[in-house]
Design a protein around this motif. Structure first.
Motif, PDB file in Angstrom:
ATOM      1  N   ALA A  93       0.827  -1.203   0.000  1.00 55.45           N
ATOM      2  CA  ALA A  93       0.000   0.000   0.000  1.00 55.45           C
ATOM      3  C   ALA A  93       0.866   1.259   0.000  1.00 55.45           C
ATOM      4  CB  ALA A  93      -0.921   0.006   1.224  1.00 55.45           C
ATOM      5  N   ILE A  94       0.423   2.257  -0.744  1.00 54.30           N
ATOM      6  CA  ILE A  94       1.087   3.557  -0.757  1.00 54.30           C
ATOM      7  C   ILE A  94       0.944   4.196   0.625  1.00 54.30           C
ATOM      8  CG2 ILE A  94       0.944   5.898  -1.699  1.00 54.30           C
ATOM      9  CD1 ILE A  94       2.136   4.087  -3.664  1.00 54.30           C
ATOM     10  N   PRO A  95       2.004   4.818   1.165  1.00 48.89           N
ATOM     11  CA  PRO A  95       1.874   5.492   2.467  1.00 48.89           C
ATOM     12  C   PRO A  95       0.787   6.564   2.432  1.00 48.89           C
ATOM     13  CG  PRO A  95       4.180   5.338   1.806  1.00 48.89           C
ATOM     14  CD  PRO A  95       3.374   4.910   0.624  1.00 48.89           C
ATOM     15  N   SER A  96       0.228   6.848   3.579  1.00 47.14           N
ATOM     16  CA  SER A  96      -0.796   7.886   3.675  1.00 47.14           C
ATOM     17  C   SER A  96      -0.210   9.255   3.333  1.00 47.14           C
ATOM     18  CB  SER A  96      -1.389   7.913   5.084  1.00 47.14           C
ATOM     19  OG  SER A  96      -0.406   8.331   6.027  1.00 47.14           O
ATOM     20  N   ASP A  97      -1.087  10.189   2.989  1.00 45.43           N
ATOM     21  CA  ASP A  97      -0.633  11.540   2.667  1.00 45.43           C
ATOM     22  C   ASP A  97       0.121  12.155   3.839  1.00 45.43           C
ATOM     23  OD1 ASP A  97      -1.907  11.127   0.296  1.00 45.43           O
ATOM     24  OD2 ASP A  97      -3.500  12.604   0.611  1.00 45.43           O
ATOM     25  N   ARG A  98      -0.334  11.890   5.037  1.00 45.60           N
ATOM     26  CA  ARG A  98       0.339  12.455   6.216  1.00 45.60           C
ATOM     27  C   ARG A  98       1.763  11.946   6.333  1.00 45.60           C
ATOM     28  NH1 ARG A  98       1.282  10.539  11.088  1.00 45.60           N
ATOM     29  NH2 ARG A  98       0.009   8.685  10.696  1.00 45.60           N
ATOM     30  N   LYS A  99       1.965  10.648   6.080  1.00 39.22           N
ATOM     31  CA  LYS A  99       3.313  10.092   6.172  1.00 39.22           C
ATOM     32  C   LYS A  99       4.209  10.631   5.056  1.00 39.22           C
ATOM     33  CE  LYS A  99       2.160   5.774   8.553  1.00 39.22           C
ATOM     34  NZ  LYS A  99       2.195   4.287   8.477  1.00 39.22           N
ATOM     35  N   VAL A 100       3.656  10.793   3.868  1.00 39.42           N
ATOM     36  CA  VAL A 100       4.452  11.332   2.765  1.00 39.42           C
ATOM     37  C   VAL A 100       4.855  12.772   3.053  1.00 39.42           C
ATOM     38  CG1 VAL A 100       4.429  11.905   0.311  1.00 39.42           C
ATOM     39  CG2 VAL A 100       3.407   9.765   1.090  1.00 39.42           C
ATOM     40  N   GLN A 101       3.926  13.550   3.600  1.00 34.68           N
ATOM     41  CA  GLN A 101       4.248  14.931   3.946  1.00 34.68           C
ATOM     42  C   GLN A 101       5.320  14.989   5.025  1.00 34.68           C
ATOM     43  OE1 GLN A 101       3.408  17.599   2.486  1.00 34.68           O
ATOM     44  NE2 GLN A 101       1.387  17.418   1.546  1.00 34.68           N
ATOM     45  N   ALA A 102       5.230  14.112   6.017  1.00 36.75           N
ATOM     46  CA  ALA A 102       6.228  14.091   7.087  1.00 36.75           C
ATOM     47  C   ALA A 102       7.603  13.706   6.535  1.00 36.75           C
ATOM     48  CB  ALA A 102       5.801  13.123   8.183  1.00 36.75           C
ATOM     49  N   LEU A 103       7.641  12.719   5.634  1.00 37.23           N
ATOM     50  CA  LEU A 103       8.911  12.317   5.037  1.00 37.23           C
ATOM     51  C   LEU A 103       9.488  13.459   4.209  1.00 37.23           C
ATOM     52  CD1 LEU A 103      11.023  10.146   4.327  1.00 37.23           C
ATOM     53  CD2 LEU A 103       9.530   9.437   2.442  1.00 37.23           C
ATOM     54  N   ASN A 104       8.642  14.143   3.461  1.00 37.36           N
ATOM     55  CA  ASN A 104       9.103  15.258   2.641  1.00 37.36           C
ATOM     56  C   ASN A 104       9.707  16.362   3.500  1.00 37.36           C
ATOM     57  OD1 ASN A 104       9.040  16.997   0.073  1.00 37.36           O
ATOM     58  ND2 ASN A 104       7.809  18.206   1.505  1.00 37.36           N
ATOM     59  N   THR A 105       9.069  16.686   4.626  1.00 37.86           N
ATOM     60  CA  THR A 105       9.595  17.726   5.516  1.00 37.86           C
ATOM     61  C   THR A 105      10.959  17.339   6.067  1.00 37.86           C
ATOM     62  OG1 THR A 105       7.345  18.409   6.120  1.00 37.86           O
ATOM     63  CG2 THR A 105       9.132  19.069   7.604  1.00 37.86           C
ATOM     64  N   GLY A 106      11.098  16.053   6.445  1.00 39.72           N
ATOM     65  CA  GLY A 106      12.385  15.598   6.967  1.00 39.72           C
ATOM     66  C   GLY A 106      13.481  15.620   5.913  1.00 39.72           C
ATOM     67  N   LEU A 107      13.141  15.262   4.669  1.00 37.63           N
ATOM     68  CA  LEU A 107      14.133  15.233   3.601  1.00 37.63           C
ATOM     69  C   LEU A 107      14.578  16.634   3.190  1.00 37.63           C
ATOM     70  CD1 LEU A 107      12.591  12.500   1.273  1.00 37.63           C
ATOM     71  CD2 LEU A 107      14.775  12.330   2.431  1.00 37.63           C
ATOM     72  N   THR A 108      13.627  17.527   3.021  1.00 38.08           N
ATOM     73  CA  THR A 108      13.920  18.827   2.432  1.00 38.08           C
ATOM     74  C   THR A 108      14.296  19.893   3.452  1.00 38.08           C
ATOM     75  OG1 THR A 108      11.593  19.543   2.548  1.00 38.08           O
ATOM     76  CG2 THR A 108      12.287  18.296   0.600  1.00 38.08           C
ATOM     77  N   GLY A 109      13.784  19.766   4.669  1.00 40.40           N
ATOM     78  CA  GLY A 109      13.978  20.831   5.649  1.00 40.40           C
ATOM     79  C   GLY A 109      13.085  22.022   5.395  1.00 40.40           C
ATOM     80  N   ILE A 110      12.118  21.889   4.484  1.00 35.72           N
ATOM     81  CA  ILE A 110      11.185  22.967   4.173  1.00 35.72           C
ATOM     82  C   ILE A 110       9.899  22.720   4.945  1.00 35.72           C
ATOM     83  CG2 ILE A 110       9.874  24.110   2.340  1.00 35.72           C
ATOM     84  CD1 ILE A 110      12.009  23.171   0.365  1.00 35.72           C
ATOM     85  N   PRO A 111       9.511  23.612   5.861  1.00 35.24           N
ATOM     86  CA  PRO A 111       8.302  23.388   6.661  1.00 35.24           C
ATOM     87  C   PRO A 111       7.030  23.569   5.833  1.00 35.24           C
ATOM     88  CG  PRO A 111       9.217  25.554   7.112  1.00 35.24           C
ATOM     89  CD  PRO A 111      10.192  24.869   6.204  1.00 35.24           C
ATOM     90  N   GLY A 112       5.935  23.018   6.356  1.00 36.85           N
ATOM     91  CA  GLY A 112       4.646  23.162   5.696  1.00 36.85           C
ATOM     92  C   GLY A 112       4.376  22.047   4.708  1.00 36.85           C
ATOM     93  N   ASP A 113       3.102  21.915   4.356  1.00 37.20           N
ATOM     94  CA  ASP A 113       2.691  20.871   3.412  1.00 37.20           C
ATOM     95  C   ASP A 113       2.980  21.298   1.984  1.00 37.20           C
ATOM     96  OD1 ASP A 113       1.837  19.369   5.505  1.00 37.20           O
ATOM     97  OD2 ASP A 113      -0.293  19.872   5.278  1.00 37.20           O
ATOM     98  N   ALA A 114       3.470  20.340   1.194  1.00 41.58           N
ATOM     99  CA  ALA A 114       3.751  20.573  -0.223  1.00 41.58           C
ATOM    100  C   ALA A 114       2.663  19.901  -1.064  1.00 41.58           C
ATOM    101  CB  ALA A 114       5.119  20.022  -0.585  1.00 41.58           C
TER     102      ALA A 114
END
Length: 339
Positions: A93-114
Motif C-alpha cells: 500500500a502507498i503510504p498515507s498523505d500524512r506520512k508522505v508529507q512528514a517524510l518530505n519535511t524531513g528530507l527537504t527541511g522545508i516546513p509546511g505541506d507541499a
C-alpha cells in the motif's frame, strides 16, 4: 429409484447448457444408461460434447458470428483491465498523505505541506508524487537520516555541482547543487531529486521532487493474461446464450460495437503492462482518461444495449405460440455425446 450410474451421468450432463439439457437431457440420459448396460461408459467425450454445445453458434447466422467475435474482443479488454486491477490489490500500500508529507519535511527541511499528486504508473499501478519549493540549505546527511529514520533503505545516492545559466535579473551564474537518490522499504520504492542554489541572490533556494510507488506484484502479468483469456471466453459464451433470438443478437452486436472504444483503451493499457521493464522502474505519468466523455457515453449505451439483449433472449412462457425455446439447436441434429 435413481441409480449410481444415473447420478454420475447427470453430473456429467451439466457440461451441456441448461436449455439443451431441458430439451434433450432425458433422451441422452436414457441412451447413456443403455450403453452402460452394454459395458460402454462414455465420460470425457460426453463432457467435450457438452462444452462444444456451449460454444456452438446457430447455423446460417452470420450476425451471430459477428456478435460473438465482437463480444470476445470487447470482454477480453475488460478482462485484461480486471486482471490488472486485481493484481495491484496484492501490492504494498502507498503510504498515507500524512506520512508522505512528514517524510518530505524531513528530507527537504522545508516546513509546511507541499502539493501531492496521486498518479497512475505505466503498469496501471498507483504512485504518489510530491513537489516542494522553498528555502533550505543542501544537506546530504539530512536526507540520509530522514530516509533511514523512516525505515527506508538507500540503494543509490548521487550529488554533483554546477552553475545556472545567467538571466536578465542575474549579474552572473549562480552555483547549484544537484542530488538524486533511490530507496526501498518493503514492497515500496522511492525516487527523489533536488536542486539547491548556493550563491547570491538566490542562496538556499531549493526545489525537491519525490515519488513513491509499489513494486510490481508477481501476479500482475499472469493475471492480466488470465483476465484477457477469461474475457474472450465469456464474451463468446454470452453470445451463444443470446444468439437464438435475432433481436437479442442485433442488440448485443450494437452494444459491443459501442463498447469497443473503451476496450481498445484497456488493450492499450494491457500492452503497457506487458511491455514495461520488469521490476517497476521509476514510473511515468500515463493518460487514465480512457477517451473522456465520449467513450464513457458510448460505453453506457453499449451496456444498456447488452442488458436489453439479455432481456430479449429470455424464453417466453412454456407452450406460448411463436416463442422458441432458448438454446434449442436450430438444425435439429442428434445430441453430441449420446452415441
Amino acid at each position: 429409484m435413481t441409480t449410481r450410474s444415473e447420478r454420475h451421468y447427470r453430473r456429467l450432463l451439466r457440461a451441456y447448457p441448461r436449455s439443451y439439457r431441458d430439451h434433450r437431457g432425458t433422451e441422452i440420459l436414457t441412451t447413456l444408461l443403455e450403453m452402460a448396460e452394454d459395458g460402454r461408459r462414455p465420460g470425457l467425450h460426453l463432457v467435450l460434447s457438452g462444452l462444444w454445445q456451449r460454444f456452438k453458434l446457430p447455423a446460417r447466422r452470420p450476425l451471430a458470428w459477428v456478435a460473438a467475435l465482437l463480444a470476445a474482443a470487447v470482454l477480453g479488454g475488460f478482462g485484461a483491465a480486471a486482471g490488472t486491477w486485481i493484481a495491484w490489490q496484492t501490492a504494498a500500500a502507498i503510504p498515507s498523505d500524512r506520512k508522505v508529507q512528514a517524510l518530505n519535511t524531513g528530507l527537504t527541511g522545508i516546513p509546511g505541506d507541499a502539493p501531492l499528486y496521486h498518479e497512475t504508473s505505466a503498469q496501471q499501478g498507483p504512485s504518489v508524487a510530491i513537489q516542494a519549493d522553498g528555502t533550505a540549505g543542501w544537506s546530504s546527511a539530512r536526507i540520509r537520516d530522514a530516509l533511514t529514520g523512516a525505515g527506508w533503505r538507500i540503494t543509490s545516492f548521487r550529488e554533483s555541482e554546477g552553475r545556472t545559466i545567467p538571466r536578465e535579473d542575474m549579474t552572473a551564474a549562480v552555483p547549484i547543487r544537484y542530488g538524486t537518490w533511490t530507496a526501498t522499504s518493503g514492497g515500496l520504492r522511492l525516487w527523489g531529486d533536488a536542486r539547491v542554489l548556493t550563491g547570491a541572490p538566490f542562496t538556499d533556494a531549493a526545489s525537491y521532487n519525490i515519488r513513491v510507488w509499489p513494486v510490481e506484484p508477481a501476479p500482475l502479468r499472469p493475471l492480466t493474461i488470465a483476465g484477457t483469456v477469461a474475457g474472450l471466453l465469456t464474451g463468446w459464451l454470452l453470445v451463444t446464450a443470446l444468439a437464438r433470438r435475432r433481436l437479442a443478437t442485433a442488440l448485443a452486436t450494437g452494444g459491443f460495437i459501442a463498447a469497443t472504444l473503451l476496450a481498445y483503451e484497456f488493450y492499450r493499457d494491457a500492452c503497457e503492462v506487458m511491455a514495461y521493464p520488469h521490476g517497476s522502474p521509476r514510473p511515468g505519468n500515463v493518460d487514465t482518461s480512457h477517451g473522456g466523455t465520449f467513450t464513457l457515453i458510448c460505453t453506457i449505451i453499449g451496456l444498456f444495449a447488452i442488458a436489453a439483449a439479455v432481456i430479449a433472449a429470455r424464453p417466453g412462457p412454456a407452450g406460448a405460440a411463436g416463442q422458441p425455446r432458448l438454446g434449442v439447436p436450430d438444425d435439429g441434429g442428434p445430441a453430441l455425446g449420446a452415441s
